[in-house]
Every structure is written in C-alpha cells, then in structure tokens.
Design a protein around this motif. Structure first.
Motif, mmCIF file in Angstrom:
data_model
loop_
_atom_site.group_PDB
_atom_site.id
_atom_site.type_symbol
_atom_site.label_atom_id
_atom_site.label_comp_id
_atom_site.label_asym_id
_atom_site.label_seq_id
_atom_site.Cartn_x
_atom_site.Cartn_y
_atom_site.Cartn_z
ATOM 1 N N ALA A 1 0.828 -1.205 0.000
ATOM 2 C CA ALA A 1 0.000 0.000 0.000
ATOM 3 C C ALA A 1 0.865 1.259 0.000
ATOM 4 N N ILE A 2 1.945 1.249 0.775
ATOM 5 C CA ILE A 2 2.833 2.414 0.818
ATOM 6 C C ILE A 2 3.564 2.566 -0.509
ATOM 7 N N THR A 3 4.021 1.446 -1.061
ATOM 8 C CA THR A 3 4.691 1.497 -2.370
ATOM 9 C C THR A 3 3.761 2.056 -3.435
ATOM 10 N N GLN A 4 2.501 1.609 -3.410
ATOM 11 C CA GLN A 4 1.521 2.109 -4.372
ATOM 12 C C GLN A 4 1.291 3.603 -4.186
ATOM 13 N N TYR A 5 1.189 4.036 -2.943
ATOM 14 C CA TYR A 5 0.938 5.451 -2.662
ATOM 15 C C TYR A 5 2.099 6.315 -3.146
ATOM 16 N N LEU A 6 3.322 5.860 -2.904
ATOM 17 C CA LEU A 6 4.490 6.642 -3.302
ATOM 18 C C LEU A 6 4.699 6.642 -4.815
ATOM 19 N N SER A 7 4.118 5.652 -5.499
ATOM 20 C CA SER A 7 4.301 5.570 -6.952
ATOM 21 C C SER A 7 3.376 6.516 -7.716
ATOM 22 N N VAL A 8 2.378 7.067 -7.039
ATOM 23 C CA VAL A 8 1.434 7.981 -7.703
ATOM 24 C C VAL A 8 2.123 9.324 -7.928
ATOM 25 N N ASP A 9 2.043 9.802 -9.145
ATOM 26 C CA ASP A 9 2.661 11.080 -9.497
ATOM 27 C C ASP A 9 1.703 12.212 -9.131
ATOM 28 N N VAL A 10 1.903 12.770 -7.951
ATOM 29 C CA VAL A 10 1.074 13.882 -7.497
ATOM 30 C C VAL A 10 1.634 15.180 -8.072
ATOM 31 N N PRO A 11 0.835 15.977 -8.768
ATOM 32 C CA PRO A 11 1.355 17.203 -9.388
ATOM 33 C C PRO A 11 1.832 18.210 -8.348
ATOM 34 N N GLU A 12 2.825 19.003 -8.747
ATOM 35 C CA GLU A 12 3.350 20.036 -7.851
ATOM 36 C C GLU A 12 2.265 21.051 -7.501
ATOM 37 N N GLN A 13 1.452 21.381 -8.483
ATOM 38 C CA GLN A 13 0.375 22.334 -8.247
ATOM 39 C C GLN A 13 -0.919 21.778 -8.823
ATOM 40 N N GLN A 14 -1.931 21.696 -7.987
ATOM 41 C CA GLN A 14 -3.220 21.198 -8.445
ATOM 42 C C GLN A 14 -3.969 22.273 -9.231
ATOM 43 N N LYS A 15 -4.578 21.848 -10.314
ATOM 44 C CA LYS A 15 -5.484 22.700 -11.082
ATOM 45 C C LYS A 15 -6.852 22.022 -11.048
ATOM 46 N N ILE A 16 -7.777 22.642 -10.361
ATOM 47 C CA ILE A 16 -9.061 22.006 -10.054
ATOM 48 C C ILE A 16 -10.192 22.684 -10.815
ATOM 49 N N ALA A 17 -10.953 21.881 -11.548
ATOM 50 C CA ALA A 17 -12.178 22.365 -12.189
ATOM 51 C C ALA A 17 -13.361 21.906 -11.344
ATOM 52 N N VAL A 18 -14.210 22.849 -10.968
ATOM 53 C CA VAL A 18 -15.404 22.528 -10.184
ATOM 54 C C VAL A 18 -16.619 22.699 -11.079
ATOM 55 N N LEU A 19 -17.331 21.614 -11.335
ATOM 56 C CA LEU A 19 -18.481 21.615 -12.240
ATOM 57 C C LEU A 19 -19.766 21.632 -11.418
ATOM 58 N N LEU A 20 -20.483 22.764 -11.479
ATOM 59 C CA LEU A 20 -21.711 22.940 -10.705
ATOM 60 C C LEU A 20 -22.788 23.630 -11.542
#
Length: 717
Positions: free
Chosen positions: A301-320
């Motif tokens: 589980a830790i290996t899987q978590y560390l393997s995810v490429d989390v972006p340096e800066q999130q760009k979030i679209a909110v659809l409402l």
C-alpha cells in the motif's frame, strides 16, 4: 476464444492433472509388486485415456481422475499413493500462481477424502483447502473483513460463505493431532487470517508473529512453508493499522518490529498534510529506516501510494449548476468549496516542515454545467485536459459524460452517484424530485446510491461523494441494532425519497440479522406504517401499537356491562423503538401521537429515531417540546456544539443565518474541497477516515465515499 477452444484448453489442463496422478501412482508402485492393473497398463492405454479426457466435459474429466484414484485404492500401494498425492496437492498450493493451481489441488483432495484418510492426513488436507480459500480471494484482508454488510454484496456473501467453511475445516483438526512444525505453523497462520476476517486484529497479529518467528530455515533463507507467509508483511501492516492507538502501543511493546509501521501510520494519518507533503515525509522516513535496516520490506500500500505522481500544483475544475433552477443549490455548494479551499491553504502552510514541503496553492475554476440533463457545450475533453482534478458534476446524467472526457490520470470526485435505471428517464436525479413540490428539507436527499464498477472507479481515479438518503437510512439501521433494538415500527409518508430510505433501511436490517442469526425463521420484519394525511397517520400508528384493538375491547365490555366501565388502553409491549422518515412538521405530529398511545402502566420511554430530513436546526421552543426524546441523525455541522464554532458563526453572519438546507449543501462543498487533498490516501489506505463537517468520511472498495453521521437527542419538557 471460442467455446470449442475453451473446452480444449480446459480439457488439456485436466490431462495434466490426470498425468500427475498417474506418475504419482507409478512411483508408488515402484517399491512393491505391481498389481494386475499396473501390469496391464501401457503407453497406448495412457494415450487412450488422454484422448478420452479431451473428449469429455469438465465434470467428466474430474470423474476420470477420481476413478483412477479409486482404482489404485484397490492396490496394495494405497498408503504410498496417498502420501504422493498429498505431496502433489501441497506442491500445487505452495507454488500457487493462479486459481487453477488450487482447483487442481482441490480435485485431488476431494477424491482422497472419498477413499478415506487418517486423522493427520485429513488435517493436512483441511489446511491445504483453507490456504486455497485465502489465496484465491486476495481481498480478504481488505473491506470484505467487515461481516455487517455481507448480504448486501453477492461477492462478499460468497466470500463469507467460503470463510465459514475454513472455520469449519480448522475446527475439525483436534488438538490431539500431532503435526510436523511446518504444518502446525501453517495452521497458526490460517488462524491469524481467520481472526483478522472476524476483525480480531490484535489476536490475528499475535497468532501471525507466533507462527512466523522461525519461518526462515537454512543458509539460503528461503521460505519453507505456508504460501500465505509471502503476504504476511502486507497483512501485518493492514491489521496493525486497524487497531486503536492504545492497542497499537501495546503491540509494539510485545513485537518491536511493528515500530516502523507505527512511524509510517503517524505520517499517513496526519490529515494536516496534503498528498505531496505526505509523500515527501514518507520517503524521508523510509530512507532513514533503511539506513538502519537495509532489508526493510515496505508494504504494498505504501509502495503504491508513493508511486502515484502527485502534481506540484493542483489545477481544479469545479463543475456545478450555477444557472437555471438549481443555481441556488449550486451556489451553496460553491460557497462551501471556497471556504474549504481557504481552510486547505491554512492547513498545508502550517504543515510544511521544510521548504521542499511547501506546495504551490491550487488553482480553482468554477464551471457552470447548467441545470438541465444535457451538459453545457462549453465543457469538453479538451477543456478538462488542462486540470489535474475535477470536482463534480452534481447532476447524475452529467457524470458519465464527464467521466468519458476526463483523462485517466485526472482525479474525478463526482458530487453524486452513477445514474440508475429508473422508469422516468427524464428525471435529473440530483437532489430534488421534480414530480413533487420542492420541499426545503427534501432538497438534499435525492441522490440515488448506485454502486459503480469497482475496477473502473479505481482505473479512472474516480470517487463518488453524495448526500445520499440511502446512506442515512443505513446509518439509522446500524445505530438502532448497535443499541440492541429488535422490534421497531417504521413510520413514513408516501414521498419517493422516504420509500427509498425505507428500502435501504430494510435491506441493511435484514442483512445484519442474517449475519447474526443462523435460523432465518427467527428474522423479525419491522412493522410498517404508511400515511397520506394526518388522519391516516394517527390510525396507522395506533393500529400498529394495538391501541385500536384495545379500544375496541373496552367498547365491547362497556356495551355488555350495566355499569360504567373504567378503563385504560394498552399497547403492544414488544415494540422497543420507532423509526420515522418524514418532514419536520410531520414529525411534530407523529411524536405526540406516539406518546399519547403509550400505556400508563409503563414508565419506560420508547425511543423515536429520525434522519436529517426530519430535523431543522431553527426549530423553536414549542417545536422542540413536541420533539422531546427524539434521536436525530445529522451531519456534525448542524449539531449544537458545532454551531458555536468560528466557522459556523462566520457562515451565519455572512449568509444571514441560512436554512438547514443551505448549511448541509455548504458542508457538502466544504468537505468536497478537503477531499481533493485527502482522497488518494483514503482510497489506498482503506482504514483511513477523515473527520469532515458533513460526517466522518471513508471510501469503500467501489469508490463510494461513506458518511457516518452524528446523533442528537432532543431533551427537556
């Protein structure tokens, strides 16, 4: 692959198994005088048998193997044959690569049991069959360990049935049986997995560590027994993570090797970190640990978590839906998301432990989806490809369209659940039932909980977050069963939402009872009262309590007597709770009717339970008097304690003391913003919960975000 090709492939596999049996039998015959059967057997006979197997169905092929075993049973080499076949089955299990290995082992063991085994041989057979049960269900140490919901999921129910067999097989091994140490250790490991399935994680860890103390033998250090040992590192971490803090400390004192897991969890469970910061801290910690212990194994589980490429800066679209008939609801959620976004910034900046951990602030853009079934034309795959995360859409008909637009590496947190097959295909299915007049307290509860495909949800990094009425009904069912309620009466109006809540409640009630009772004849089906107006409400409640019957008996006696009859009505004595699915103004009538229907001969107060749709935080003193002794389930943000927090006071001031409906939507949006920073760890580490203002949040194996609500008891006279 065609049907004929599948049959050929299946038959070929059974030929391999059949030849294994032949070889074992031949080896057994080498040390003794050949029998008449073995003397007459030639290569041509084996070839003929192989061709016969190829021409037979799967079941017939199994029978052929069984006939061969029984044939050798008539020989004088029975004991050698049994030992050889047990070793063959053991080899298949120890070298497990897929379910076919266990299937072939099961065929051998099935026919060995038919010809008869000594007690110690049967014990080994039961151990092998039990190991296969766990090997062929890799998710047994995940969320299927919870027994409460097995009847709600056919797969989980099937797994549960298999585990009951394992329990039976292991109990059939008496303590008087003397087994070699490797086999005894294998049994102890199975005991550990069985205890974990029953949620006895502390005992499971104890059994596992006791069994694996001597798991290495020889200079090569290779594992010499249980195929489950290879999974033990991951299992130990999962089981340890499910312990409470006090039990964790106690286990570390008994088994110091768990200290590294304790350190990992201190980082994983720190909700003040976002995923990028958490990854950085975990990596730094693991490097430090590996300097002291180069052979340290890291859980999957830790290996899987560390393997995810989390972006340096999130760009979030909110659809409402920010325009049209649902604009007010969309705006309430938007305000909550903005507040949650600001809270995330404060938490992330305070959690940064060095300059490397400082993550740039996320960029958020709100996009109007409109309030109709068709998504706005301005929303397309090209536009959404610019974002790392998408929150929304809110309307069920929009979810599939957005899922098809979103890149597989983009996180999608849909603010509703997958569209169900309903009779009314034109119903938006969001939060409001448009076939009825809009009711403020109904506006939150029209999201229909439909489980998405689990594999698809994980592949597309999707999660589904909704203010689901079905979830609230399930919460209610679990609450009253936890409190020992056995004979409730359910009262509901005729609105579609209450019928959905009723169905969800009954499903949960029945499934939990089935998991607790062996005899389904003892299952209690709650009495149900449905009403359309005040008159039918009163008649239904008094009739369900047998008060009407009592009044009829009194009337009959009065007519028969010449003198005045003094009487007091009586009610059913087995009823121990009421569950109400109704609007606030209706509950104000229901509760007094219940109170007036209770017999004067009983001082016991029967509790009345209701969901959030029955609660309005602005109810006046007179209304609260009519609701005394009611137990409500609702989100923490509407609880009296949280109404005194700085966040609640700011919301009341800025939005002019808004309604309960607005507050629930605001809390929903606030938690949705928080989930963009926490959902990854919640999906990978399935024990992790997040304390939100809309409830205690967790993610199930289908990507559905579950909300556990708080309880509120109205007291006073």
């Amino acid at each position: 692959m065609t049907l004929w090709e599948r049959k050929i492939s299946m038959a070929t596999r059974f030929v391999r198994l059949f030849l294994i049996v032949i070889v074992v039998a031949k080896l057994a015959a080498c040390t003794t005088t050949p029998s008449a059967v073995s003397q007459g057997e030639t290569k041509e006979d084996v070839k003929t048998t192989s061709e016969q197997v190829l021409a037979e169905s799967e079941s017939e092929a199994i029978d052929t193997v069984g006939q061969s075993i029984r044939q050798f049973n008539r020989d004088q080499n029975k004991q050698s044959l049994i030992e050889g076949l047990l070793n063959t089955a053991d080899s298949l299990v120890l070298n497990f690569s897929d379910k076919q290995d266990c299937y072939q082992a099961e065929i051998i063991l099935k026919h060995l049991l038919e010809i008869g085994l000594e007690p110690y041989e049967k014990a080994k057979s039961n151990i092998l069959r039990s190991e296969c049960a766990f090997l062929t269900h890799s998710d047994l140490d995940s969320q299927t360990q919870t027994l409460a919901n097995v009847a709600n999921n056919p797969l989980a129910n099937k797994v549960h049935t298999g585990i009951l067999r394992v329990d039976t097989w292991l109990k059939q091994i008496p303590d008087t049986i003397v087994l070699e140490q490797p086999w005894l250790n294998r049994k102890h490991i199975l005991d550990a997995y069985l205890e974990a399935y029953k949620s006895n994680y502390e005992l499971a860890l104890t059994r596992l560590f006791e069994a694996t103390e001597n798991r290495f033998s020889g200079e090569d250090g290779k594992l010499i027994y249980s195929p489950l040992v290879n999974k033990s590192q991951n299992a130990a971490f999962k089981w340890y993570s499910r312990l409470d803090p006090v039990s964790r400390v106690a286990m570390v004192q008994s088994y110091p090797s768990l200290f590294v897991a304790q350190q990992w969890l201190s980082v994983i469970e720190d909700s003040s970190l976002n995923d990028k910061q958490r990854q950085a801290q975990l990596l730094a910690l693991i490097r430090q640990q590996q300097n002291n212990n180069p052979g340290l194994l890291i859980p999957n589980a830790i290996t899987q978590y560390l393997s995810v490429d989390v972006p340096e800066q999130q760009k979030i679209a909110v659809l409402l839906p920010l325009s049209g008939r649902l604009a007010s609801q969309g705006d309430a959620i938007k305000q909550g998301i903005i507040a949650g976004y600001m809270q995330n910034l404060v938490s992330s900046n305070s959690a940064a432990f060095d300059e490397i951990s400082v993550v740039p602030s996320p960029l958020v853009e709100f996009i109007d989806t409109g309030s109709e079934n068709t998504l706005n034309d301005s929303i397309n795959a090209e536009r959404l490809s610019a974002y790392t995360s998408v929150v929304g859409p809110l309307l069920k008909p929009h979810i599939d369209a957005v899922k098809n637009m979103v890149d597989k590496n983009t996180l999608l947190i849909a603010l509703n659940t997958i569209e169900a097959d309903t009779e009314d295909k034109n119903e938006p299915g969001l939060l409001v039932n448009y076939s009825e007049p809009l009711q403020a307290e109904h506006a939150l509860n029209q999201s229909q909980a439909i489980t998405p495909n689990a594999e698809e949800a994980h592949q597309t990094l999707s999660a589904f977050f909704a203010l689901s009425p079905e979830q609230e009904a399930v919460n209610l069912a679990r609450l009253i069963q936890t409190e020992g309620i056995k004979h409730p009466i359910i009262i509901h109006d005729n609105a579609s939402i209450t019928h959905r809540m009723l169905d969800a409640f009954l499903d949960e009630w029945t499934s939990t009872q089935k998991s607790m009772l062996k005899n389904e004849d003892k299952l209690y089906k709650p009495s149900i009262v449905s009403y359309a107006d005040n008159q039918s409400m009163r008649v239904g409640i008094t009739s369900a309590l047998d008060v009407l019957q009592s009044e009829k008996r009194i009337s009959q006696l009065s007519n028969l007597a010449n003198e005045r009859v003094y009487s007091v009505t009586r009610n059913r004595r087995d009823v121990d709770a009421f569950v109400v699915f109704a609007r606030p103004n209706e509950v104000e009538l229901i509760n007094p009717i219940i109170e007036s229907s209770m017999s004067l001969f009983s001082d016991e107060q029967i509790p009345v339970y209701a969901s959030s749709m029955s609660y309005n935080h602005k109810q006046n003193r007179n209304s609260l008097r009519d609701l005394r002794n009611l137990v409500f389930l609702d989100m923490p943000f509407l609880m009296p304690e949280m109404r005194e927090t700085s966040l609640a006071k700011q919301v009341d001031e800025v939005f002019n003391s808004p309604s309960s409906t607005f507050l629930r939507l605001f809390a929903f949006g606030f938690d949705a913003a928080k989930l963009t920073q926490q959902i990854l760890r919640m999906q990978i580490f399935d024990h992790v919960e997040d304390t939100g203002i809309s409830g205690r949040l967790s993610v199930d194996q289908d990507g559905i975000i579950q909300r556990e609500l708080d309880t509120l008891i109205i007291q006073g006279s």
